[in-house]
Design a protein around this motif. Structure first.
Motif, PDB file in Angstrom:
ATOM      1  N   GLY A  42     -26.105  48.992  89.725  1.00 32.41           N
ATOM      2  CA  GLY A  42     -25.982  47.542  89.621  1.00 32.41           C
ATOM      3  C   GLY A  42     -25.380  47.120  88.294  1.00 32.41           C
ATOM      4  O   GLY A  42     -24.514  46.242  88.227  1.00 32.41           O
ATOM      5  N   ALA A  43     -25.831  47.740  87.230  1.00 31.68           N
ATOM      6  CA  ALA A  43     -25.300  47.406  85.910  1.00 31.68           C
ATOM      7  C   ALA A  43     -23.806  47.703  85.839  1.00 31.68           C
ATOM      8  O   ALA A  43     -23.013  46.910  85.308  1.00 31.68           O
ATOM      9  N   LEU A  44     -23.429  48.840  86.391  1.00 27.07           N
ATOM     10  CA  LEU A  44     -22.017  49.259  86.338  1.00 27.07           C
ATOM     11  C   LEU A  44     -21.129  48.312  87.150  1.00 27.07           C
ATOM     12  O   LEU A  44     -20.154  47.751  86.624  1.00 27.07           O
ATOM     13  N   ALA A  91     -13.301  46.575  88.868  1.00 29.56           N
ATOM     14  CA  ALA A  91     -12.809  47.693  89.688  1.00 29.56           C
ATOM     15  C   ALA A  91     -11.634  48.378  89.001  1.00 29.56           C
ATOM     16  O   ALA A  91     -10.731  47.720  88.477  1.00 29.56           O
ATOM     17  N   GLY A  92     -11.666  49.698  88.972  1.00 30.53           N
ATOM     18  CA  GLY A  92     -10.553  50.466  88.441  1.00 30.53           C
ATOM     19  C   GLY A  92     -10.480  50.572  86.928  1.00 30.53           C
ATOM     20  O   GLY A  92      -9.615  51.276  86.391  1.00 30.53           O
ATOM     21  N   THR A 141     -18.736  40.703  92.711  1.00 30.25           N
ATOM     22  CA  THR A 141     -18.155  42.049  92.531  1.00 30.25           C
ATOM     23  C   THR A 141     -17.835  42.672  93.889  1.00 30.25           C
ATOM     24  O   THR A 141     -18.658  42.601  94.820  1.00 30.25           O
ATOM     25  N   PRO A 142     -16.658  43.279  94.003  1.00 25.31           N
ATOM     26  CA  PRO A 142     -16.308  43.920  95.277  1.00 25.31           C
ATOM     27  C   PRO A 142     -16.947  45.303  95.410  1.00 25.31           C
ATOM     28  O   PRO A 142     -16.771  45.971  96.431  1.00 25.31           O
ATOM     29  N   LYS A 143     -17.702  45.722  94.414  1.00 31.35           N
ATOM     30  CA  LYS A 143     -18.243  47.086  94.406  1.00 31.35           C
ATOM     31  C   LYS A 143     -19.699  47.152  94.850  1.00 31.35           C
ATOM     32  O   LYS A 143     -20.318  48.219  94.762  1.00 31.35           O
ATOM     33  N   GLN A 201     -25.104  39.851  88.978  1.00 34.44           N
ATOM     34  CA  GLN A 201     -24.775  38.486  88.537  1.00 34.44           C
ATOM     35  C   GLN A 201     -25.560  37.499  89.393  1.00 34.44           C
ATOM     36  O   GLN A 201     -26.196  36.572  88.884  1.00 34.44           O
ATOM     37  N   ARG A 202     -25.523  37.727  90.695  1.00 34.16           N
ATOM     38  CA  ARG A 202     -26.260  36.870  91.612  1.00 34.16           C
ATOM     39  C   ARG A 202     -27.775  37.012  91.396  1.00 34.16           C
ATOM     40  O   ARG A 202     -28.524  36.046  91.409  1.00 34.16           O
TER      41      ARG A 202
END
Lengths: 388, 388
Positions: free
Chosen positions: A81-83, A89-90, A227-229, A236-237
């Motif tokens: 989650g932190a990452l 991304a990328g 985040t798309p990940k 954040q949410r």
């Protein structure tokens, strides 16, 4: 297993079982009672207030004005989650590794398609600050494990963070504090680290099931929206909701009540006293092991765990199995070093007198295994550390 | 109270509180869980079966085919039940006393209008078998305390019973086994004693609230029907009902479930192993105290409790208060000898490594009180006993 004599083992069913592993750990009766309260509802005003209160206590235990997020999941979930919630991304990510857990963060970052640079040291060795700093040029984030539970090393986070930030002031430093938060000296703000990750079954002496992430104000400002990940691990949410006691998904609310009770105990003393006490206990375990012919794998030991290399001929697996036969749950090493070391700890709800008990337990394990040693040496060495 | 240094006390809130008194004692998690089961009804078939099962385990712990009765009440209630249910009104009763608890039985017998002859020794001394035997001529019953918790003396029950029965073969010997049953060597049938009384918060490591009485076949045959000396404590009626799992009054059924769980642990080893293990632990406590300049009040110590006379100038009350300040619950002496001794114990759910912890705790208490001693001596002495 060779027993010295039948008389030496007949009493074993009367031994009080102990968790002497670096997590899960012994849990206090107060914490277990909190867990067993009439089922609370996480959307009730009381439970929402409890979440806010517990988050505040997590921050207080850190000692710096970070924002805490509680994840229902393991420390690995919290780290992911932190990452994914802070690193686009990328982006280029440096992973500093010297053991099982730090290797895992590199594996995770690669799986999630980050551009990963590894800075590795052999297991048991200490990370090199200059080497890491040099690799961090142009990187978005550094992943670093403060206390490496597989080797017992406490890396010099202060020095590493200073060197890395000197090279790259915008670097986001994400710290695996799973077995350092609440037990080892950790001055997040002063050391200029941004994100601290930990889990409930370590220093906070709560059953497994919760991960924590603590964000510095700077890190909070960099949290990624949508985040798309990740979806479940979108912190954040989570943080946005948790500030008001809300969680987007269902939390392990009983564990949050339990964690709150555990934090009260840890917050009953200044954090420097807590750190000194846990270090004293772990130093006593290392002294006991040393008196038996073992040595600490790590030259700079973590206060969370004594990772001991046993004398020639006695493997870590045999030692952990012997302790288990005595109803004392320790751990061997981790793959691929299962047999190189054994790992013991008083990380959780255990005091200095329990550390003394563990010294006695080690002597009896050596005796049962027929490994020669001087009776009383480990107990005396541990007590000398404790009482000095 | 003088503290050696502030550093020596700052960690105290992190100490794990321990009951190191000779009852109530530490209770196992399994026993506490048994207590906290969904409320059972004592008239259900399951609860009645549990009462029969638990009575059987009490007999098994004694090791002789006695019949056990469980009383909802303290050890004193059980003793009174044993007395009024076996000894006819006005009969001659010999009370052998050398401490607080044995004095209580004399007081009880006088209140109940028995014809009481006292055979007394000063507190801390051992009872004399010949003196008791001589007093027992023409008596109906002898009241005798096996382990005297106020002084730490383990009286020589085997020898006393043999001498008394040689003088008076019909003598009924009622034994206060409150702190000897399940911890000290006690061979009721071989030693020719008739009634054994104990309580839940001692060796059986269960919360307070239950007393037990175990009757030999001979004693059972002498149970009085409709004793005029008691209604609630009419154990003839109790035993008759309890054989089928019935109790005339409402029993503390949760405590019976808890006791059953505790007995499983004690019955996991042969009774000789249990006795040897608890004696070893208590010998370790006495050795630790001796290394600090204390001495055992009793020349023949009970394995249930170390009753220690502290060095000149350090009273028992001060020592017990210091241990309480360290979150360790011990006891001073009992009136009128409150300040003469302090009392420590690992009678309950505690193992040999916990006894080692107590040695460390004693050193730290002495240190905090500013009493001079050699650091490490108590820990080494205790461990020597444990590991020999």
């Amino acid at each position: 297993m060779t027993d010295a004599s039948p008389n030496a083992t007949q009493h074993i069913p009367l031994n009080r079982p102990r968790l002497i592993a670096p997590g899960p750990v012994e849990v206090s009766p107060q914490t277990l009672l909190a867990l067993a309260q009439p089922q609370m509802h996480h959307r009730s005003p009381e439970a929402r207030a409890k979440l806010v209160e517990t988050r505040g206590k997590l921050t207080q235990l850190l000692g710096d004005p970070f924002e805490a997020v509680i994840v229902t999941g393991s420390g690995t979930a919290a780290f992911e989650g932190a990452l994914v919630s802070t690193v686009p991304a990328g982006a280029k990510v440096v992973n500093a590794s010297a053991g099982k857990f730090s290797e895992r963060w590199g594996e995770m970052a690669r799986r999630l398609c980050y551009d990963v640079t590894e800075v590795q040291k052999p297991w048991g060795e200490l990370l090199d600050a200059d080497e890491i700093a040099s690799a961090c040029q142009g990187a978005y984030a550094l992943l670093i494990t403060h206390s490496e539970t597989s080797t017992g090393a406490l890396h010099d986070l202060e020095r590493i963070a200073a060197a890395a930030k000197a090279t790259n002031p915008d670097l986001l430093i994400i710290v695996d504090g799973v077995t350092s938060y609440g037990v080892a000296e950790l001055r997040a703000a002063a050391w200029n680290v941004d994100v601290i990750v930990s889990g409930s079954q370590k220093a906070t002496a709560t059953p497994p099931g919760l991960g924590f992430v603590l964000f510095s104000p700077q890190a909070e400002a960099r949290l990624i929206k949508n985040t798309p990940k990740g979806f479940y691990l979108d912190l954040q949410r989570e943080l946005s909701g948790q500030k008001d006691g809300n969680t987007p998904q269902t939390p392990a609310i009983n564990l949050i009540y339990a964690l709150d009770a555990s934090l009260d105990r840890l917050l009953s003393v200044p954090r420097e006293v807590l750190w000194a006490e846990k270090k004293r206990q772990n130093d006593a375990l290392i002294a006991a092991g040393t008196a038996l012919g073992c040595h600490s794998w790590a030259s700079r030991p973590s206060p969370a765990v004594a990772v001991l290399v046993p004398p020639e001929g006695l493997g870590g697996k045999k030692m952990a199995a012997q302790l288990a036969d005595m109803n004392q749950r320790a751990l061997p090493g981790q793959a691929p070093h299962e047999d190189k070391v054994f790992r013991i700890s008083t990380l959780g709800y255990a005091d200095r007198y329990d550390a003394l008990s563990v010294a006695g337990i080690l002597e009896d394990a050596f005796s049962a295994l027929g490994v020669p040693f001087q009776r009383g040496a480990a107990v005396a060495a541990a007590w000398q550390v404790i009482s000095s």
